[in-house]
Design a protein around this motif. Sequence first.
Motif, PDB file in Angstrom:
ATOM      1  N   LEU B  35       0.752  -0.702   0.147  1.00 26.99           N
ATOM      2  CA  LEU B  35      -0.106   0.279  -0.237  1.00 26.99           C
ATOM      3  C   LEU B  35       1.085   1.429  -0.323  1.00 26.99           C
ATOM      4  CD1 LEU B  35      -2.691  -0.379   2.616  1.00 26.99           C
ATOM      5  CD2 LEU B  35      -2.926  -1.018  -0.122  1.00 26.99           C
ATOM      6  N   ASN B  36       2.093   1.073   0.628  1.00 26.84           N
ATOM      7  CA  ASN B  36       2.553   2.649   0.861  1.00 26.84           C
ATOM      8  C   ASN B  36       3.644   2.629  -0.705  1.00 26.84           C
ATOM      9  OD1 ASN B  36       1.930   3.029   3.577  1.00 26.84           O
ATOM     10  ND2 ASN B  36       3.093   2.242   4.690  1.00 26.84           N
ATOM     11  N   ASP B  37       3.623   1.768  -1.607  1.00 21.85           N
ATOM     12  CA  ASP B  37       5.149   1.230  -1.752  1.00 21.85           C
ATOM     13  C   ASP B  37       5.482   2.370  -2.771  1.00 21.85           C
ATOM     14  OD1 ASP B  37       6.597   0.078  -3.542  1.00 21.85           O
ATOM     15  OD2 ASP B  37       5.680  -0.350  -5.043  1.00 21.85           O
ATOM     16  N   GLN B  38       4.856   4.007  -3.052  1.00 19.00           N
ATOM     17  CA  GLN B  38       5.074   4.965  -3.619  1.00 19.00           C
ATOM     18  C   GLN B  38       5.860   5.716  -2.431  1.00 19.00           C
ATOM     19  OE1 GLN B  38       1.566   8.186  -5.487  1.00 19.00           O
ATOM     20  NE2 GLN B  38       1.957   7.198  -7.321  1.00 19.00           N
ATOM     21  N   MET B  39       5.420   5.296  -1.370  1.00 18.32           N
ATOM     22  CA  MET B  39       6.443   6.836  -1.559  1.00 18.32           C
ATOM     23  C   MET B  39       7.468   6.063  -0.464  1.00 18.32           C
ATOM     24  SD  MET B  39       4.741   8.849  -1.510  1.00 18.32           S
ATOM     25  CE  MET B  39       5.467  10.186  -0.392  1.00 18.32           C
ATOM     26  N   THR B  40       7.341   4.736  -0.648  1.00 13.98           N
ATOM     27  CA  THR B  40       9.020   3.983   0.395  1.00 13.98           C
ATOM     28  C   THR B  40       9.786   4.123  -1.454  1.00 13.98           C
ATOM     29  OG1 THR B  40       7.810   1.884  -0.478  1.00 13.98           O
ATOM     30  CG2 THR B  40       7.936   2.543   2.186  1.00 13.98           C
ATOM     31  N   THR B  41      10.942   4.424  -1.427  1.00 13.70           N
ATOM     32  CA  THR B  41      11.346   4.750  -2.384  1.00 13.70           C
ATOM     33  C   THR B  41      12.602   3.811  -2.419  1.00 13.70           C
ATOM     34  OG1 THR B  41      12.750   6.280  -1.235  1.00 13.70           O
ATOM     35  CG2 THR B  41      11.147   7.304  -2.511  1.00 13.70           C
ATOM     36  N   ASP B  42      12.560   2.864  -1.121  1.00 15.49           N
ATOM     37  CA  ASP B  42      13.638   2.049  -1.170  1.00 15.49           C
ATOM     38  C   ASP B  42      13.790   0.344  -2.091  1.00 15.49           C
ATOM     39  OD1 ASP B  42      11.888   1.277   0.947  1.00 15.49           O
ATOM     40  OD2 ASP B  42      14.055   0.392   1.979  1.00 15.49           O
ATOM     41  N   VAL B 536       9.467  -2.287 -24.926  1.00 16.08           N
ATOM     42  CA  VAL B 536       8.444  -2.654 -25.066  1.00 16.08           C
ATOM     43  C   VAL B 536       7.951  -2.652 -23.495  1.00 16.08           C
ATOM     44  CG1 VAL B 536       8.284  -2.350 -27.237  1.00 16.08           C
ATOM     45  CG2 VAL B 536       8.505  -4.897 -25.549  1.00 16.08           C
ATOM     46  N   GLY B 537       8.561  -2.710 -22.306  1.00 18.34           N
ATOM     47  CA  GLY B 537       8.234  -2.502 -20.498  1.00 18.34           C
ATOM     48  C   GLY B 537       8.180  -1.485 -20.635  1.00 18.34           C
ATOM     49  N   SER B 538       7.593  -1.771 -18.954  1.00 22.37           N
ATOM     50  CA  SER B 538       7.689  -0.319 -18.510  1.00 22.37           C
ATOM     51  C   SER B 538       9.439  -0.217 -16.832  1.00 22.37           C
ATOM     52  CB  SER B 538       6.703  -0.716 -17.374  1.00 22.37           C
ATOM     53  OG  SER B 538       5.704  -0.574 -18.503  1.00 22.37           O
ATOM     54  N   PRO B 539       9.468   1.329 -17.387  1.00 22.16           N
ATOM     55  CA  PRO B 539      10.571   1.819 -16.433  1.00 22.16           C
ATOM     56  C   PRO B 539      10.388   2.005 -15.019  1.00 22.16           C
ATOM     57  CG  PRO B 539      10.152   3.374 -18.185  1.00 22.16           C
ATOM     58  CD  PRO B 539       9.344   1.861 -18.643  1.00 22.16           C
ATOM     59  N   ILE B 540      11.101   1.473 -13.958  1.00 25.24           N
ATOM     60  CA  ILE B 540      11.222   1.560 -12.700  1.00 25.24           C
ATOM     61  C   ILE B 540      12.322   2.163 -11.665  1.00 25.24           C
ATOM     62  CG2 ILE B 540       9.891  -0.036 -11.885  1.00 25.24           C
ATOM     63  CD1 ILE B 540      12.635  -1.664 -10.680  1.00 25.24           C
ATOM     64  N   THR B 541      12.444   3.220 -10.484  1.00 24.96           N
ATOM     65  CA  THR B 541      13.013   3.990  -9.809  1.00 24.96           C
ATOM     66  C   THR B 541      12.814   3.716  -8.022  1.00 24.96           C
ATOM     67  OG1 THR B 541      14.145   5.963  -9.948  1.00 24.96           O
ATOM     68  CG2 THR B 541      11.806   5.506  -9.685  1.00 24.96           C
ATOM     69  N   TRP B 542      14.552   3.036  -8.341  1.00 22.31           N
ATOM     70  CA  TRP B 542      14.117   3.055  -6.748  1.00 22.31           C
ATOM     71  C   TRP B 542      15.395   3.337  -5.723  1.00 22.31           C
ATOM     72  CZ3 TRP B 542      15.956  -0.279  -9.605  1.00 22.31           C
ATOM     73  CH2 TRP B 542      17.585  -1.412  -9.747  1.00 22.31           C
ATOM     74  N   GLU B 543      16.059   3.533  -4.312  1.00 24.96           N
ATOM     75  CA  GLU B 543      16.992   4.053  -4.146  1.00 24.96           C
ATOM     76  C   GLU B 543      17.839   3.250  -3.395  1.00 24.96           C
ATOM     77  OE1 GLU B 543      17.573   8.589  -2.203  1.00 24.96           O
ATOM     78  OE2 GLU B 543      15.511   6.728  -0.826  1.00 24.96           O
ATOM     79  N   MET B 544      19.085   3.116  -3.133  1.00 25.27           N
ATOM     80  CA  MET B 544      19.896   2.168  -2.513  1.00 25.27           C
ATOM     81  C   MET B 544      20.941   2.798  -2.462  1.00 25.27           C
ATOM     82  SD  MET B 544      21.191  -2.263  -3.670  1.00 25.27           S
ATOM     83  CE  MET B 544      21.775  -1.023  -5.488  1.00 25.27           C
ATOM     84  N   ASP B 545      21.613   3.263  -1.000  1.00 25.36           N
ATOM     85  CA  ASP B 545      22.963   3.202  -0.468  1.00 25.36           C
ATOM     86  C   ASP B 545      22.481   4.440  -0.931  1.00 25.36           C
ATOM     87  OD1 ASP B 545      23.199   1.014   0.254  1.00 25.36           O
ATOM     88  OD2 ASP B 545      24.220   0.147  -1.438  1.00 25.36           O
ATOM     89  N   GLY B 546      21.657   5.586  -0.936  1.00 23.99           N
ATOM     90  CA  GLY B 546      22.108   6.454  -0.895  1.00 23.99           C
ATOM     91  C   GLY B 546      22.037   7.301  -2.676  1.00 23.99           C
ATOM     92  N   GLU B 547      21.439   5.709  -3.465  1.00 22.62           N
ATOM     93  CA  GLU B 547      21.648   6.464  -4.983  1.00 22.62           C
ATOM     94  C   GLU B 547      20.769   6.368  -5.612  1.00 22.62           C
ATOM     95  OE1 GLU B 547      26.021   6.145  -7.116  1.00 22.62           O
ATOM     96  OE2 GLU B 547      25.946   4.482  -5.378  1.00 22.62           O
ATOM     97  N   GLN B 548      19.576   6.774  -6.594  1.00 24.14           N
ATOM     98  CA  GLN B 548      18.607   6.244  -7.364  1.00 24.14           C
ATOM     99  C   GLN B 548      18.816   5.740  -9.134  1.00 24.14           C
ATOM    100  OE1 GLN B 548      16.275   9.996  -8.611  1.00 24.14           O
ATOM    101  NE2 GLN B 548      14.960   8.386  -9.483  1.00 24.14           N
ATOM    102  N   TYR B 549      18.436   4.596  -7.944  1.00 25.35           N
ATOM    103  CA  TYR B 549      18.264   3.964  -9.181  1.00 25.35           C
ATOM    104  C   TYR B 549      17.212   3.799 -10.960  1.00 25.35           C
ATOM    105  CZ  TYR B 549      22.453   2.311  -7.302  1.00 25.35           C
ATOM    106  OH  TYR B 549      24.091   1.664  -6.861  1.00 25.35           O
ATOM    107  N   ILE B 550      17.724   3.609 -11.822  1.00 31.34           N
ATOM    108  CA  ILE B 550      16.694   3.403 -12.796  1.00 31.34           C
ATOM    109  C   ILE B 550      16.470   2.115 -13.968  1.00 31.34           C
ATOM    110  CG2 ILE B 550      15.377   4.452 -15.226  1.00 31.34           C
ATOM    111  CD1 ILE B 550      16.094   7.213 -13.724  1.00 31.34           C
ATOM    112  N   SER B 551      16.050   1.249 -13.551  1.00 30.57           N
ATOM    113  CA  SER B 551      15.989  -0.216 -14.465  1.00 30.57           C
ATOM    114  C   SER B 551      14.842  -0.122 -15.344  1.00 30.57           C
ATOM    115  CB  SER B 551      15.580  -1.405 -13.588  1.00 30.57           C
ATOM    116  OG  SER B 551      17.071  -1.506 -13.000  1.00 30.57           O
TER     117      SER B 551
END
Lengths: 254, 590
Positions: B35-42, B536-551
């Motif tokens: 439920l909190n996924d949008q706000m939890t960036t890790d 043809v896929g959907s990108p995501i972003t998250w944070e690890m060890d203080g850095e933002q990643y995009i996959s």
Amino acid sequence: MRAWSNALLFALALSGVPSEAAEPTAGDPLDSVMWEYNRQIFLADQPYRFDERVLVELPPFAEDPTQVPLTVDASALAGRIERVIAWADLNPIQQIFNWYPAAGSRARLSLRFKVQQATPVRAAVLTQDGVWHVGSGFVDAAGGGCTAPSMANSDPYWESHLGEIAGRRFQAGSASRYRFKVIHPMDTGLVNNIPEFFLQQLELRDGQGSVLSRMELFPPVSENPVFTFDLEGTEGPHRLWLRDNGGNEFERTL
Amino acid sequence: MIQRGRGKAFAVTTLVAALSMAGMANAGVTDQDILNDQMTTDDVVSNGLGPKGQRFSPLKAVNTDTVKDLRPVWSFSFGGEKQRGQESQPMVKDGVMYVTASYSRVFAIDVKTGDELWEYNARLPDGIMPCCDVINRGVALYDDLVLFATLDAKLIALDSKTGKVVWKKKVADYKAGYSITAAPLVVNGKVITGVSGGEFGIVGKVEAYDAKTGQILWSRPTVEGHMGYIWKEGKKVENGISGGKPGQTWPGDLWKTGGAATWLGGTYDPDVNLLFFGTGNPAPWNSHLRPGDNLFSSSRLAIDPDTGKIVWHFQTTPNDGWDFDGVNELVSFDYKDGGKTIKAAGTADRNGFFYVLNRENGEFIRGFPFVDEISWAKGLDKNGRPIYVDDNRPGNPADVDGNKGKPVVAIPSFLGGKNWMPVSYSKQTGLFYVPSNEWAMDIWNEPVSYKKGAAYLGAGFTIKPLNDEYIGVLRAIDPKTGKEKWRYKNYAPLWGGVLSTAGKLVFMGNPEGYLMAFDAETGELKYKFNTGSGIVGSPITWEMDGEQYISVVSGWGGAVPLWGGEVAKRVKHLNQGGSVWTFKLPKEDA
């Protein structure tokens, strides 16, 4: 500089494996180069002996390397058999099965398996005193059994018959002997583009659902495998339960 | 002679011990995490970066100033010869990425290194019948389980540490044309899935299973007249016929093979506690065989997650005759109207109209075209029902001699103003970012009758581009006014999802292979990187060890290359692939 590095590597190699390299076959009656390697995997540092009372029956030559009949018979050993591990030294996937026989029944089991090339086949039998008794056999083969596509790959029969079990009961002395066949591709995962797909667990249960005997199976077990077990002194009807690595479960009253 | 092996512990044993120790430090995914996924960036533990499906991240280290320095850190190949369309959205939890690939495969990857931890390959029968490529759109995570569905319509739970099957359930019969490609949705411990197969005369449904055990909880058919069921203490109990009774909006027996596949999965909004599932085309395509609205085809359904009852529905294309398969995702969002907060939801339909609905009751708030041209309807009436252009419905084959009804040129084409590829809603700009396509089709009807497991269309078609320079258009659309704020034009048709971030960026891939980043306000292209095969896929972003990643996954395929005609010319040079790419900023910039 290079000479020094090589010398260092050599020294490291020596210190890492002090004496195994010198004796890879360590008393193996078949003198197999894979004995020590497999012994470490399956028996680790537990005590063992080569024991001719453990019978590993094989045809001299694998007419069909995808369907080699194998009988393991440890009934000449006294006392309860805790566990039996079978493997083929020179198969790309060595282990064939891990079996926990039923108490009080003859420790004898037949099935069919695949061979990739001529190979020693082992059955290590654990008795109650904690000692492994290792029987050996040898099958000659033209090869290729593990990396050939299963028949299922060219015939969609399995798709509508997966897990169907056909079985019979025979009287063998005082025991019930069960022979059954299960429809399953038993794909090894070694054929390009065909994922591994094999029966992984087998249990024989009594009328109350208690497990009498169980097996862990590995991809070298043949396609549409045929098993033969003896069960003694327990009340039927016995039930057979199987599960494959895809999570499919199959069950039948024998 | 009893011998004793020299004591060298088997290396795997140590490894297994190490892995299980690592496992203990990580808690499984909880309902709250989802439920909190949008706000939890890790982490990313839901399809759509939060069950509302907004695909918006509050991360902003990568922003309009820094994105120019974005660099790939690893690329992971799915391997094999199974290089077909890769439409997955990866998930990330506790340093592990879970991503699916074509032919119902799942991979677990160490996100620090790109190393594979395990993979699961479903052994599929040859008889599977996916209509539109052998794709998969991703997993769901719950507790220590990785849940996904297969092309032979099974729902599978894997152990997240080992990839071994924990449970497996048959959702439907693949021999009747069912398959599943969508990512499942987890809501309050239930795993919820739809089915594909609208081209084979299946009956669409939504089903809920206990995520931990796989025990079925309820089943809701999406075609009027079919009985729903709920399981109470393991017993199957009737739970009301969808739509009340058969025969109201379907003639004769056609409801029995009515389609309305729920093939794209769904979204969930905790504010109103409703599941939102789109439903596909009615079967067959030939609409003259089924006069009536054909509920609940080409609709959005709001379903009670506890009971499986349909709370409201909104049909975008009643009596659909163009395969305007209105399965498109419904994205919940709030906006202010004269100081009042409106609990709205937006959806960009295959039929070319964008709809804003009240998500509490399904009432139509407004609708407008989001593509340049719509031929089949003059517009929408005050309830959002299309005002049809009667001449633009393909003719009835019964009206003419021979087997082919009068062909028409209809816009959009059946692949839609927007197809499966998910939109993004930015909380920062208040805009929807809609990956759309400008194309037309020739379409005609033919007689057809139902046969189990056979295509059930009763139509023929070709697709053609409307413009020489482009088919794809990424649009920034204001849902309050229907105004288009900016557009980006793409030569090939767009087929991948969109991500927006608080870094004022919009990410999207294209079939030419580029991962692109746009300024969310102006549409200026700020970054692009070619991943080697079409995205043809959907990108995501998250944070690890203080850095933002995009996959993002890369691998050209999906429905577009399966159709010939003039569109094929624009895509036939695109090469297949199958990989995940992961990006971040160089350390000094972050």
